[in-house]
Motif scaffolding. Structure first.
Motif, PDB file in Angstrom:
ATOM      1  N   UNK A  72       0.827  -1.205   0.000  1.00  0.00           N
ATOM      2  CA  UNK A  72       0.000   0.000   0.000  1.00  0.00           C
ATOM      3  C   UNK A  72       0.861   1.254   0.000  1.00  0.00           C
ATOM      4  N   UNK A  73       0.270   2.333  -0.492  1.00  0.00           N
ATOM      5  CA  UNK A  73       0.933   3.635  -0.560  1.00  0.00           C
ATOM      6  C   UNK A  73       0.497   4.444   0.662  1.00  0.00           C
ATOM      7  N   UNK A  74       1.156   4.210   1.794  1.00  0.00           N
ATOM      8  CA  UNK A  74       0.788   4.835   3.074  1.00  0.00           C
ATOM      9  C   UNK A  74       2.026   5.488   3.664  1.00  0.00           C
ATOM     10  N   UNK A  75       2.271   6.718   3.269  1.00  0.00           N
ATOM     11  CA  UNK A  75       3.522   7.380   3.621  1.00  0.00           C
ATOM     12  C   UNK A  75       3.697   7.515   5.124  1.00  0.00           C
TER      13      UNK A  75
ATOM     14  N   UNK B 133       5.691   1.583  -1.975  1.00  0.00           N
ATOM     15  CA  UNK B 133       5.330   0.404  -2.771  1.00  0.00           C
ATOM     16  C   UNK B 133       6.245   0.137  -3.954  1.00  0.00           C
ATOM     17  N   UNK B 134       6.746   1.176  -4.608  1.00  0.00           N
ATOM     18  CA  UNK B 134       7.652   0.952  -5.729  1.00  0.00           C
ATOM     19  C   UNK B 134       8.971   0.337  -5.264  1.00  0.00           C
TER      20      UNK B 134
ATOM     21  N   UNK C 280      -1.059  -1.419  -4.534  1.00  0.00           N
ATOM     22  CA  UNK C 280      -2.473  -1.087  -4.421  1.00  0.00           C
ATOM     23  C   UNK C 280      -2.780  -0.436  -3.085  1.00  0.00           C
ATOM     24  N   UNK C 281      -3.009   0.846  -3.120  1.00  0.00           N
ATOM     25  CA  UNK C 281      -3.262   1.624  -4.341  1.00  0.00           C
ATOM     26  C   UNK C 281      -2.192   2.710  -4.412  1.00  0.00           C
TER      27      UNK C 281
ATOM     28  N   UNK D  10      -4.744   5.167  -7.694  1.00  0.00           N
ATOM     29  CA  UNK D  10      -5.839   5.834  -7.026  1.00  0.00           C
ATOM     30  C   UNK D  10      -5.703   7.339  -7.134  1.00  0.00           C
ATOM     31  N   UNK D  11      -6.801   8.040  -6.837  1.00  0.00           N
ATOM     32  CA  UNK D  11      -6.846   9.491  -6.982  1.00  0.00           C
ATOM     33  C   UNK D  11      -6.291  10.209  -5.768  1.00  0.00           C
ATOM     34  N   UNK D  12      -6.584   9.680  -4.568  1.00  0.00           N
ATOM     35  CA  UNK D  12      -6.156  10.384  -3.358  1.00  0.00           C
ATOM     36  C   UNK D  12      -5.662   9.385  -2.322  1.00  0.00           C
ATOM     37  N   UNK D  13      -4.785   9.820  -1.414  1.00  0.00           N
ATOM     38  CA  UNK D  13      -4.290   8.928  -0.359  1.00  0.00           C
ATOM     39  C   UNK D  13      -5.420   8.442   0.533  1.00  0.00           C
ATOM     40  N   UNK D  14      -5.283   7.216   1.016  1.00  0.00           N
ATOM     41  CA  UNK D  14      -6.292   6.653   1.900  1.00  0.00           C
ATOM     42  C   UNK D  14      -6.264   7.315   3.272  1.00  0.00           C
ATOM     43  N   UNK D  15      -5.088   7.700   3.726  1.00  0.00           N
ATOM     44  CA  UNK D  15      -4.946   8.301   5.055  1.00  0.00           C
ATOM     45  C   UNK D  15      -4.916   9.819   4.936  1.00  0.00           C
ATOM     46  N   UNK D  16      -5.712  10.486   5.762  1.00  0.00           N
ATOM     47  CA  UNK D  16      -5.801  11.941   5.709  1.00  0.00           C
ATOM     48  C   UNK D  16      -4.452  12.644   5.925  1.00  0.00           C
TER      49      UNK D  16
END
Length: 305
Positions: free
Chosen positions: A40-43, A51-52, A70-71, A102-108
């Motif tokens: 996941x892309x969760x900085x 993820x890369x 993803x994502x 995805x369009x926007x990060x999952x975490x605010x």
């Protein structure tokens, strides 16, 4: 329709946060014959890797395992560099790289880390996706759009086409997937809603004179085990209430144990979905035990469907 079931990150409770054990995770997954591992892309989340970078490392220490992103948040990244990174990864691991955008990060807290012009995130996403696809499929690309400008740009093209899946749940996102995507990976969506989402994507694709392969529809599922830390479950339910205020009981969006996960998977398969990513609700006591239960209880669905 080929059913395939992968896993997300499976952090262990006793693991040291300053020593990621990614190599052990992907080696264990490959040894169990698991289809894929997803990053996941969760900085700002603890114990996560870009993820890369994670896919690059995992590709180097495995030979068969598929590797998903993803994502991956696309707006705020340079699409030409993303295309070059995907081309490089695909050259190193042909047929094993699975990007989902995805369009926007999952975490605010992550949302300021992907800057785009105010109110233009969706527009930036669509143009960025077109740039990525053009660079991965054309020898030379010249592009002058609203947000990106390329003059005779190129990256090493993959020898086989790279499917670009998208995420999303709201109607405009589903229509975008039909117009521009090669597949859909959803999350926090129950089976009846997933069926409606799939139908809307199919209709949008038909309107755009496109076809998405029937086995290119999937879902993230989260499993709560009896020994899952209660604080982790409470935090997850809080995030679900924020993300899905329209769902009366967010507990219905989770799988409560392996038997429930198997039953839910069957319901999703009946709606036409065939690709799944299973992740634990929090750190597990034993990753080996988690993967063994996954293999014994869920993996047989791949051949039964």
């Amino acid at each position: 329709m080929k059913v395939r079931i992968g896993v997300g990150s499976v952090p262990e409770r006793a693991a040291r946060p300053d020593r990621p054990d990614l190599g052990a995770l992907v080696a264990d997954a490959e040894a169990h014959g698991i289809d894929s591992v997803w990053f996941s892309d969760l900085v700002s989340a603890p114990d996560t890797l870009d993820p890369l970078v994670a896919v690059a490392h995992a590709a180097a220490v495995t030979t068969r395992l598929k590797l998903g992103m993803g994502v991956l948040v696309l707006p705020g990244r340079n699409p030409a560099l993303v295309a070059a990174q995907l081309a490089s990864l695909t050259a190193l691991a042909p047929g094993r790289v699975l990007p989902v955008f995805g369009v926007r990060p999952a975490r605010r807290p992550d949302r300021t880390m992907y800057p785009v012009p105010a109110g233009r995130r969706a527009a930036v996403f669509e143009e960025a996706l077109k740039v990525v696809r053009a660079l991965l499929t054309q020898r030379v690309v010249t592009h002058h759009g609203q947000f990106f400008h390329l003059e005779e740009a190129s990256v090493p093209r993959p020898t086989r086409a790279l499917d670009l899946w998208l995420s999303g749940r709201v109607p405009v996102a589903l229509d975008r997937i039909g117009r521009l995507g090669d597949g859909w990976l959803g999350s926090n969506i129950g089976p009846p809603e997933a069926e409606a989402c799939r139908a809307r994507i199919v209709l949008a694709a038909e309107r755009a004179n496109r076809t998405i392969d029937e086995d290119h529809y999937g879902m993230y599922l989260t499993v709560v085990q009896p020994d899952t830390d209660s604080a982790a479950v409470d935090a997850l339910l809080t995030r679900l209430r924020q993300d899905r205020p329209d769902v009366p009981d967010p507990r219905t969006l989770l799988c409560w144990g392996w038997s429930d996960a198997r039953a839910q998977l069957r319901r999703y398969i009946d709606t036409g979905l065939s690709k799944f990513v299973i992740r634990p609700a929090g750190p597990v006591t034993s990753r080996q035990a988690f993967l063994e239960e996954f293999t014994a209880i869920l993996k047989p669905l791949e051949s039964e469907a």
